[in-house]
Design a protein around this motif. Structure first.
Motif, short mmCIF file in Angstrom:
data_model
loop_
_atom_site.label_atom_id
_atom_site.label_comp_id
_atom_site.label_asym_id
_atom_site.label_seq_id
_atom_site.Cartn_x
_atom_site.Cartn_y
_atom_site.Cartn_z
N MET A 145 0.82 -1.19 0.00
CA MET A 145 0.00 0.00 0.00
C MET A 145 0.87 1.25 0.00
SD MET A 145 -3.02 0.83 2.61
CE MET A 145 -3.17 2.46 3.22
N LEU A 146 1.89 1.28 0.84
CA LEU A 146 2.76 2.45 0.88
C LEU A 146 3.53 2.61 -0.43
CD1 LEU A 146 4.15 2.21 4.51
CD2 LEU A 146 2.43 3.79 3.65
N GLU A 147 3.93 1.48 -1.01
CA GLU A 147 4.66 1.54 -2.28
C GLU A 147 3.79 2.14 -3.37
OE1 GLU A 147 5.91 -2.42 -3.04
OE2 GLU A 147 7.53 -2.35 -1.58
N ASP A 148 2.49 1.86 -3.34
CA ASP A 148 1.58 2.43 -4.32
C ASP A 148 1.54 3.95 -4.24
OD1 ASP A 148 0.98 -0.16 -5.07
OD2 ASP A 148 -0.85 -0.26 -3.85
N LEU A 149 1.78 4.48 -3.04
CA LEU A 149 1.79 5.93 -2.83
C LEU A 149 3.16 6.54 -3.04
CD1 LEU A 149 -0.43 6.00 0.39
CD2 LEU A 149 -1.14 6.57 -1.95
N GLY A 150 4.15 5.70 -3.36
CA GLY A 150 5.51 6.20 -3.58
C GLY A 150 6.28 6.43 -2.30
N ILE A 151 5.87 5.77 -1.22
CA ILE A 151 6.54 5.92 0.08
C ILE A 151 7.42 4.70 0.31
CG2 ILE A 151 6.19 6.09 2.56
CD1 ILE A 151 3.48 7.42 1.92
N GLU A 152 8.68 4.95 0.64
CA GLU A 152 9.61 3.86 0.94
C GLU A 152 9.68 3.68 2.44
OE1 GLU A 152 14.25 2.64 0.08
OE2 GLU A 152 13.50 4.58 -0.55
N LEU A 153 9.44 2.48 2.90
CA LEU A 153 9.43 2.17 4.33
C LEU A 153 10.74 1.50 4.71
CD1 LEU A 153 7.89 1.92 7.05
CD2 LEU A 153 7.14 -0.32 6.23
N TRP A 154 11.41 2.03 5.72
CA TRP A 154 12.64 1.44 6.23
C TRP A 154 12.35 0.91 7.62
CZ3 TRP A 154 17.22 5.29 5.19
CH2 TRP A 154 17.38 5.45 3.81
N VAL A 155 12.78 -0.32 7.89
CA VAL A 155 12.67 -0.91 9.21
C VAL A 155 14.08 -1.03 9.76
CG1 VAL A 155 11.92 -2.93 10.51
CG2 VAL A 155 10.62 -2.20 8.50
N GLU A 185 23.46 10.90 8.10
CA GLU A 185 24.80 10.43 7.73
C GLU A 185 24.76 9.17 6.87
OE1 GLU A 185 26.74 9.96 11.47
OE2 GLU A 185 26.63 12.10 11.94
N ASN A 186 23.56 8.77 6.48
CA ASN A 186 23.37 7.60 5.63
C ASN A 186 23.95 6.34 6.27
OD1 ASN A 186 22.05 6.80 3.38
ND2 ASN A 186 23.73 7.15 1.97
N ARG A 187 23.78 6.22 7.60
CA ARG A 187 24.28 5.07 8.35
C ARG A 187 23.16 4.31 9.04
NH1 ARG A 187 27.68 5.81 12.76
NH2 ARG A 187 26.56 7.70 13.30
N PHE A 188 21.91 4.57 8.67
CA PHE A 188 20.76 3.93 9.32
C PHE A 188 20.78 2.43 9.02
CE2 PHE A 188 16.27 2.64 9.60
CZ PHE A 188 15.98 3.09 10.87
N PRO A 189 20.88 1.57 10.05
CA PRO A 189 20.95 0.12 9.83
C PRO A 189 19.56 -0.45 9.53
CG PRO A 189 21.12 0.58 12.16
CD PRO A 189 21.05 1.91 11.45
N ARG A 190 19.34 -0.84 8.28
CA ARG A 190 18.03 -1.35 7.87
C ARG A 190 18.00 -2.87 7.90
NH1 ARG A 190 16.51 1.39 2.31
NH2 ARG A 190 18.70 1.09 1.88
N ILE A 191 16.82 -3.39 8.16
CA ILE A 191 16.55 -4.81 8.06
C ILE A 191 15.91 -5.00 6.70
CG2 ILE A 191 15.17 -6.71 8.96
CD1 ILE A 191 15.36 -5.40 11.70
N SER A 192 16.34 -6.02 5.98
CA SER A 192 15.76 -6.24 4.66
C SER A 192 14.33 -6.73 4.79
CB SER A 192 16.59 -7.23 3.86
OG SER A 192 16.56 -8.49 4.49
#
Length: 75
Positions: free
Chosen positions: A1-11, A41-48
């Motif tokens: 649903m978020l992707e349809d709105l162009g929103i990228e979700l980071w966990v 700082e582009n260091r946010f540790p994301r979970i895939s």
């Protein structure tokens, strides 16, 4: 649903975020500041997370490991 709105979700990975904290004291203000610094700082540790097509194949889950997992032909 978020992707349809162009929103990228980071966990975020909580263990790696906690390791990045300079202080052991955790307050909402310090935690928010740390998250902002990691993002800037582009260091946010994301979970895939799985792609939307893969998530659609899974269907609704009633609980954790409640039975055999069904897969679709495209997965």
């Amino acid at each position: 649903m978020l992707e349809d709105l162009g929103i990228e979700l980071w966990v975020g990975d909580p263990a790696r975020i906690r390791k990045a904290a300079p202080r052991k004291q955790k307050t909402d203000r310090n935690h928010a500041r740390l998250l902002l610094e990691l993002l800037e700082e582009n260091r946010f540790p994301r979970i895939s997370t799985p792609a939307s097509e893969r998530r659609a194949c899974r269907g609704p889950r009633s609980g954790f490991r409640t039975g055999p997992r069904a897969t679709c032909a495209s997965c």
